[in-house]
Design an enzyme around this catalytic site. Sequence first.
Site, PDB file in Angstrom:
ATOM      1  N   LYS A 168       0.846  -1.188   0.000  1.00 53.04           N
ATOM      2  CA  LYS A 168       0.000   0.000   0.000  1.00 53.04           C
ATOM      3  C   LYS A 168       0.887   1.245   0.000  1.00 53.04           C
ATOM      4  CE  LYS A 168      -3.683  -2.629   0.693  1.00 53.04           C
ATOM      5  NZ  LYS A 168      -4.780  -2.783  -0.274  1.00 53.04           N
ATOM      6  N   LYS A 170      -2.070   1.221  -2.748  1.00 55.51           N
ATOM      7  CA  LYS A 170      -2.190   0.292  -3.865  1.00 55.51           C
ATOM      8  C   LYS A 170      -1.772   0.925  -5.184  1.00 55.51           C
ATOM      9  CE  LYS A 170      -6.550  -0.621  -3.243  1.00 55.51           C
ATOM     10  NZ  LYS A 170      -7.859  -1.266  -3.489  1.00 55.51           N
ATOM     11  N   ASP A 196      -1.283  -5.199  -5.544  1.00 51.83           N
ATOM     12  CA  ASP A 196      -2.726  -5.082  -5.440  1.00 51.83           C
ATOM     13  C   ASP A 196      -3.325  -5.446  -6.792  1.00 51.83           C
ATOM     14  OD1 ASP A 196      -5.312  -4.339  -4.391  1.00 51.83           O
ATOM     15  OD2 ASP A 196      -4.218  -3.070  -2.988  1.00 51.83           O
ATOM     16  N   GLU A 197      -4.612  -5.793  -6.772  1.00 47.52           N
ATOM     17  CA  GLU A 197      -5.227  -6.315  -7.990  1.00 47.52           C
ATOM     18  C   GLU A 197      -5.237  -5.319  -9.139  1.00 47.52           C
ATOM     19  OE1 GLU A 197      -8.575  -4.749  -5.347  1.00 47.52           O
ATOM     20  OE2 GLU A 197      -6.704  -5.876  -5.110  1.00 47.52           O
ATOM     21  N   HIS A 287      -6.422 -13.493  -7.679  1.00 52.00           N
ATOM     22  CA  HIS A 287      -7.263 -12.505  -7.003  1.00 52.00           C
ATOM     23  C   HIS A 287      -8.662 -12.554  -7.606  1.00 52.00           C
ATOM     24  CE1 HIS A 287      -8.759  -8.753  -5.312  1.00 52.00           C
ATOM     25  NE2 HIS A 287      -7.758  -8.814  -4.451  1.00 52.00           N
TER      26      HIS A 287
END
Length: 473
Positions: A168, A170, A196-197, A287
């Site tokens: 983070k 992100k 992150d996705e 994810h």
Amino acid sequence: MAVKTYEAGVKDYRQTYWAPEYVPLDSDILACFKITPQPGVDREEAAAAVAAESSTGTWTTVWTDLLTDMDYYKGRAYRIEDVPGDDTCFYAFVAYPIDLFEEGSVVNVFTSLVGNVFGFKAVRALRLEDVRFPLAYVKTCNGPPHGIQVERDKMNKYGRPMLGCTIKPKLGLSAKNYGRAVYECLRGGLDFTKDDENVNSQPFIAWRDRFLFVADAIHTAEAETGERKGHYLNVTAPSPEEMYERAEFAKELNMPIIMHDFLTGGFCANTGLARWCRKNGVLLHIHRAMHAVVDRNPHHGIHFRVLAKALRLSGGDHLHTGTVVGKLEGDRAATQGWVDLLRESFVPEDAGRGIFFDQDWGSMPGVFAVASGGIHVWHMPALLAIFGDDAIFQFGGGTLGHPWGNAAGAAANRVALEACVEARNEGRDLEREGKDILTNAAKDSPELKIALETWKEIKFEFDTVDKLDVVNR
């Protein structure tokens, strides 16, 4: 054999597709739908309509029905059940002959089961609650590239869940600062870090630069700790060609694991990538971005347990499953149900956990459940009690939000996990004694002590939207 004759016109679906006397075959694909019919449409007709529109039927009789064996190929609605506490909808069970579906193609299964039928006017709402994939079909699917045991061997991690952290913020970090955060988390004691996705290849963090800085962070952390480390490099891309280019570069950098957003990327891309990962010895983290659009409405869409089954067939070594205790939606019984569907070889029907069918996976490898979303050190006892060892506890703010920085946050996570595993192995009740276990461990870990103080008031006590409505069947 009866003589086939053609009579033009429209007839009730129930005349062809309602078959209460039918006994499903072991080779049938079985589906349970929750149907909310339009006013004036009775249950049998609505169930038959869903069976028809998801298999061989159309709105009128067609003469080409005479050119095939419709009685063999058609889907059959064979049972109807009440939904406990809700008389506006009902469960319809439909059996499909296995020959309706292309071998090893989750894409083709979904095109039929959740295709045009979901826009059918005869039903007000429709939800696919569960699917029984017969062993004959399971054997045609690729499945996880490696599975739980092979991953443990590759990563040399045994006897406990693994720990991860999503970097983070992100979005917004440069590749260099991103790599720094990865190093600090891994050096502090985590097993994995994660893209992150929505980290793909934005102007501020081009994918190749990110891969290079992350690789340097991993290799340095491994050399300093003597432990195997990894980072889920997201190879999700605008096209399959670019996705494979990114995967190949990760392999060149000797990265142990890559990542894919399987719903936004699509099942076709996911199955292909899973096959590539198996061939090239790379682990695959999955994810579930976009899942709540599909699965959160309790009356319309696809239940997550179906998406979890589909992912196991399509291929992935990890899948995000929710946490029960964190910030994301997740009923405990239902979550444990789909976690078992990811990991176990055989899962029996269990109404108390929303599992409508026995599911036999044969020898298909299992998938690590990833608990991620709003978790911190106070959640560790409950996470271990809920998920057991074959899971990955994926922190984010619960690592990076530590007052002393990323490495301290990682150290606090690691100490908390090892304290809980030791207590579990001693036979202690984690959920009842969790506070004592953690506070005692914090006596020898200033990082954990500060983490416990920082997040002692943080709770996510919201009611679950998608509750189990199957109580007694």
